[in-house]
Design a protein around this motif. Structure first.
Motif, PDB file in Angstrom:
ATOM      1  N   MET A   1       0.844  -1.168   0.000  1.00  0.00           N
ATOM      2  CA  MET A   1       0.000   0.000   0.000  1.00  0.00           C
ATOM      3  C   MET A   1       0.899   1.245   0.000  1.00  0.00           C
ATOM      4  SD  MET A   1      -2.850   1.209   2.744  1.00  0.00           S
ATOM      5  CE  MET A   1      -1.946   1.710   4.170  1.00  0.00           C
ATOM      6  N   THR A   2       0.751   2.100  -0.988  1.00  0.00           N
ATOM      7  CA  THR A   2       1.535   3.332  -1.072  1.00  0.00           C
ATOM      8  C   THR A   2       0.640   4.526  -0.758  1.00  0.00           C
ATOM      9  OG1 THR A   2       3.021   2.418  -2.724  1.00  0.00           O
ATOM     10  CG2 THR A   2       2.918   4.803  -2.583  1.00  0.00           C
ATOM     11  N   SER A   3       1.126   5.357   0.130  1.00  0.00           N
ATOM     12  CA  SER A   3       0.459   6.608   0.453  1.00  0.00           C
ATOM     13  C   SER A   3       1.317   7.743  -0.078  1.00  0.00           C
ATOM     14  CB  SER A   3       0.303   6.767   1.972  1.00  0.00           C
ATOM     15  OG  SER A   3      -0.495   5.766   2.506  1.00  0.00           O
ATOM     16  N   ARG A   4       0.669   8.736  -0.641  1.00  0.00           N
ATOM     17  CA  ARG A   4       1.358   9.936  -1.108  1.00  0.00           C
ATOM     18  C   ARG A   4       0.716  11.111  -0.401  1.00  0.00           C
ATOM     19  NH1 ARG A   4       4.467   8.347  -5.091  1.00  0.00           N
ATOM     20  NH2 ARG A   4       3.885   6.623  -6.424  1.00  0.00           N
ATOM     21  N   LEU A   5       1.559  11.931   0.204  1.00  0.00           N
ATOM     22  CA  LEU A   5       1.067  13.058   0.983  1.00  0.00           C
ATOM     23  C   LEU A   5       1.730  14.335   0.492  1.00  0.00           C
ATOM     24  CD1 LEU A   5      -0.432  14.286   3.435  1.00  0.00           C
ATOM     25  CD2 LEU A   5       1.535  13.614   4.827  1.00  0.00           C
ATOM     26  N   LEU A   6       0.916  15.295   0.113  1.00  0.00           N
ATOM     27  CA  LEU A   6       1.384  16.618  -0.287  1.00  0.00           C
ATOM     28  C   LEU A   6       0.994  17.580   0.834  1.00  0.00           C
ATOM     29  CD1 LEU A   6       2.649  18.354  -2.579  1.00  0.00           C
ATOM     30  CD2 LEU A   6       0.315  18.754  -3.374  1.00  0.00           C
ATOM     31  N   LEU A   7       1.988  18.056   1.574  1.00  0.00           N
ATOM     32  CA  LEU A   7       1.771  18.990   2.676  1.00  0.00           C
ATOM     33  C   LEU A   7       1.980  20.407   2.157  1.00  0.00           C
ATOM     34  CD1 LEU A   7       3.966  16.894   5.034  1.00  0.00           C
ATOM     35  CD2 LEU A   7       1.583  17.419   5.563  1.00  0.00           C
ATOM     36  N   ILE A   8       0.968  21.244   2.266  1.00  0.00           N
ATOM     37  CA  ILE A   8       1.039  22.618   1.772  1.00  0.00           C
ATOM     38  C   ILE A   8       1.027  23.557   2.969  1.00  0.00           C
ATOM     39  CG2 ILE A   8      -0.126  24.414   0.430  1.00  0.00           C
ATOM     40  CD1 ILE A   8      -1.301  22.142  -1.291  1.00  0.00           C
ATOM     41  N   SER A   9       2.033  24.421   3.042  1.00  0.00           N
ATOM     42  CA  SER A   9       2.063  25.411   4.125  1.00  0.00           C
ATOM     43  C   SER A   9       1.180  26.594   3.731  1.00  0.00           C
ATOM     44  CB  SER A   9       3.497  25.855   4.408  1.00  0.00           C
ATOM     45  OG  SER A   9       4.073  26.408   3.252  1.00  0.00           O
ATOM     46  N   PRO A  10       0.543  27.223   4.716  1.00  0.00           N
ATOM     47  CA  PRO A  10      -0.403  28.297   4.402  1.00  0.00           C
ATOM     48  C   PRO A  10       0.275  29.572   3.922  1.00  0.00           C
ATOM     49  CG  PRO A  10      -0.110  28.124   6.762  1.00  0.00           C
ATOM     50  CD  PRO A  10       0.658  26.977   6.140  1.00  0.00           C
ATOM     51  N   ALA A  11      -0.539  30.419   3.314  1.00  0.00           N
ATOM     52  CA  ALA A  11      -0.072  31.747   2.897  1.00  0.00           C
ATOM     53  C   ALA A  11       0.299  32.550   4.140  1.00  0.00           C
ATOM     54  CB  ALA A  11      -1.169  32.462   2.108  1.00  0.00           C
ATOM     55  N   ILE A  12       1.083  33.567   3.943  1.00  0.00           N
ATOM     56  CA  ILE A  12       1.548  34.399   5.064  1.00  0.00           C
ATOM     57  C   ILE A  12       0.392  35.240   5.608  1.00  0.00           C
ATOM     58  CG2 ILE A  12       2.311  36.377   3.701  1.00  0.00           C
ATOM     59  CD1 ILE A  12       4.864  36.316   5.553  1.00  0.00           C
ATOM     60  N   GLY A  13       0.451  35.457   6.892  1.00  0.00           N
ATOM     61  CA  GLY A  13      -0.559  36.272   7.566  1.00  0.00           C
ATOM     62  C   GLY A  13       0.089  37.065   8.681  1.00  0.00           C
ATOM     63  N   PRO A  14      -0.705  37.837   9.392  1.00  0.00           N
ATOM     64  CA  PRO A  14      -0.151  38.692  10.445  1.00  0.00           C
ATOM     65  C   PRO A  14       0.620  37.917  11.514  1.00  0.00           C
ATOM     66  CG  PRO A  14      -2.463  39.215  10.059  1.00  0.00           C
ATOM     67  CD  PRO A  14      -2.140  38.020   9.238  1.00  0.00           C
ATOM     68  N   ALA A  15       0.136  36.763  11.931  1.00  0.00           N
ATOM     69  CA  ALA A  15       0.813  36.011  12.995  1.00  0.00           C
ATOM     70  C   ALA A  15       2.228  35.636  12.580  1.00  0.00           C
ATOM     71  CB  ALA A  15       0.009  34.769  13.368  1.00  0.00           C
ATOM     72  N   LEU A  16       2.378  35.155  11.366  1.00  0.00           N
ATOM     73  CA  LEU A  16       3.704  34.761  10.886  1.00  0.00           C
ATOM     74  C   LEU A  16       4.589  35.987  10.674  1.00  0.00           C
ATOM     75  CD1 LEU A  16       5.477  32.403  10.035  1.00  0.00           C
ATOM     76  CD2 LEU A  16       4.542  32.618   7.736  1.00  0.00           C
ATOM     77  N   ARG A  17       4.031  37.010  10.078  1.00  0.00           N
ATOM     78  CA  ARG A  17       4.796  38.226   9.795  1.00  0.00           C
ATOM     79  C   ARG A  17       5.298  38.885  11.088  1.00  0.00           C
ATOM     80  NH1 ARG A  17       1.846  40.052   6.245  1.00  0.00           N
ATOM     81  NH2 ARG A  17       3.205  39.741   4.488  1.00  0.00           N
ATOM     82  N   GLU A  18       4.516  38.811  12.152  1.00  0.00           N
ATOM     83  CA  GLU A  18       4.866  39.460  13.415  1.00  0.00           C
ATOM     84  C   GLU A  18       5.602  38.530  14.375  1.00  0.00           C
ATOM     85  OE1 GLU A  18       1.017  40.661  14.769  1.00  0.00           O
ATOM     86  OE2 GLU A  18       0.754  42.066  13.111  1.00  0.00           O
ATOM     87  N   ALA A  19       5.941  37.312  13.931  1.00  0.00           N
ATOM     88  CA  ALA A  19       6.574  36.302  14.808  1.00  0.00           C
ATOM     89  C   ALA A  19       5.740  36.118  16.068  1.00  0.00           C
ATOM     90  CB  ALA A  19       8.014  36.675  15.129  1.00  0.00           C
ATOM     91  N   ARG A  20       4.422  35.930  15.849  1.00  0.00           N
ATOM     92  CA  ARG A  20       3.458  35.805  16.939  1.00  0.00           C
ATOM     93  C   ARG A  20       3.068  34.335  17.078  1.00  0.00           C
ATOM     94  NH1 ARG A  20       0.593  39.565  19.276  1.00  0.00           N
ATOM     95  NH2 ARG A  20       1.200  41.137  17.753  1.00  0.00           N
ATOM     96  N   PHE A  21       3.006  33.855  18.318  1.00  0.00           N
ATOM     97  CA  PHE A  21       2.531  32.491  18.541  1.00  0.00           C
ATOM     98  C   PHE A  21       1.094  32.414  18.049  1.00  0.00           C
ATOM     99  CE2 PHE A  21       6.072  32.595  21.502  1.00  0.00           C
ATOM    100  CZ  PHE A  21       6.633  31.344  21.304  1.00  0.00           C
ATOM    101  N   TYR A  22       0.836  31.478  17.188  1.00  0.00           N
ATOM    102  CA  TYR A  22      -0.456  31.402  16.508  1.00  0.00           C
ATOM    103  C   TYR A  22      -1.584  31.062  17.474  1.00  0.00           C
ATOM    104  CZ  TYR A  22      -3.715  30.471  12.715  1.00  0.00           C
ATOM    105  OH  TYR A  22      -4.797  30.500  11.867  1.00  0.00           O
ATOM    106  N   ASP A  23      -2.686  31.775  17.335  1.00  0.00           N
ATOM    107  CA  ASP A  23      -3.843  31.543  18.200  1.00  0.00           C
ATOM    108  C   ASP A  23      -4.995  30.854  17.471  1.00  0.00           C
ATOM    109  OD1 ASP A  23      -4.855  33.551  16.580  1.00  0.00           O
ATOM    110  OD2 ASP A  23      -5.107  35.005  18.180  1.00  0.00           O
ATOM    111  N   GLY A  24      -4.802  30.520  16.200  1.00  0.00           N
ATOM    112  CA  GLY A  24      -5.828  29.812  15.442  1.00  0.00           C
ATOM    113  C   GLY A  24      -6.843  30.703  14.758  1.00  0.00           C
ATOM    114  N   ALA A  25      -6.952  31.948  15.173  1.00  0.00           N
ATOM    115  CA  ALA A  25      -7.974  32.833  14.630  1.00  0.00           C
ATOM    116  C   ALA A  25      -7.459  33.715  13.502  1.00  0.00           C
ATOM    117  CB  ALA A  25      -8.539  33.708  15.742  1.00  0.00           C
ATOM    118  N   SER A  26      -6.193  34.049  13.527  1.00  0.00           N
ATOM    119  CA  SER A  26      -5.613  34.932  12.524  1.00  0.00           C
ATOM    120  C   SER A  26      -5.625  34.252  11.159  1.00  0.00           C
ATOM    121  CB  SER A  26      -4.177  35.270  12.931  1.00  0.00           C
ATOM    122  OG  SER A  26      -3.576  36.077  11.968  1.00  0.00           O
ATOM    123  N   SER A  27      -5.917  35.030  10.144  1.00  0.00           N
ATOM    124  CA  SER A  27      -6.003  34.476   8.805  1.00  0.00           C
ATOM    125  C   SER A  27      -4.795  34.892   7.967  1.00  0.00           C
ATOM    126  CB  SER A  27      -7.306  34.924   8.146  1.00  0.00           C
ATOM    127  OG  SER A  27      -7.492  34.236   6.938  1.00  0.00           O
TER     128      SER A  27
END
Length: 184
Positions: A1-27
């Motif tokens: 059985m072969t599984s193929r997984l494509l993991l896509i990282s999300p687009a940049i948002g305020p949390a990432l830009r501000e080096a903020r610990f993500y709270d789940g709500a920021s888009s």
């Protein structure tokens, strides 16, 4: 059985830009252009965070949310910037970054997120799965797939809107990482 997984990282948002610990709500700041270059997938799964859901929607991906793909739980640091935490709780932050067994106050450790994601990887169905998920989940996936030590977690990077690919069977994984979406 072969599984193929494509993991896509999300687009940049305020949390990432501000080096903020993500709270789940920021888009995300700006929706990525839907490339149409993503492969067909039997399964699409999403991290429960808003930035992953919004990125998936912009890429015309519809899927189910998987709690196992939630970001690393930063506990009491959620929503705060790295600089704020360093100024008020620097010793705990230093321990958390250096020791994969040290949880964030009220949160989880790197080793815990690696175990959670490893369990999810072990349950992947046959065929191709696309997962739009947090960078730390991508790091944990690579650590599990290659059987790397958890202390390498902070040395891996999953830039916004890149694809990391895993394929394998019977616990043996191959890795292709960091290509831009729409590339080959």
């Amino acid at each position: 059985m072969t599984s193929r997984l494509l993991l896509i990282s999300p687009a940049i948002g305020p949390a990432l830009r501000e080096a903020r610990f993500y709270d789940g709500a920021s888009s995300i700041d700006e929706a990525p252009a839907a490339t149409g270059a993503l492969p067909e997938a039997a399964h699409v799964v999403l991290s429960p965070g808003a930035r992953c859901r919004d990125t998936a929607e912009a890429l015309w991906l519809r899927g189910v949310t998987a709690a196992e793909l939630a970001p690393l739980d930063a506990g009491q640091w959620r929503g705060r910037t790295l600089a704020e935490v360093a100024a008020t709780d620097g010793e705990a932050l230093t321990r958390w970054l250096a020791d994969p067994d040290c949880p964030a106050p009220g949160g989880e450790s790197v080793r815990q997120v690696c175990a959670r994601v490893g369990h999810w990887l072990a349950s992947l169905p046959e065929g191709r799965t696309i997962a739009v998920t947090e960078p730390e989940v991508i790091r944990a996936s690579v650590i599990h797939a290659l059987n790397l030590p958890a202390k390498t977690f902070w040395r891996l990077d999953a830039p916004p809107l890149t694809a990391t690919e895993l394929s394998g069977r019977s616990g043996r994984w191959n890795l292709r990482l960091g290509r831009p979406l729409g590339g080959d």
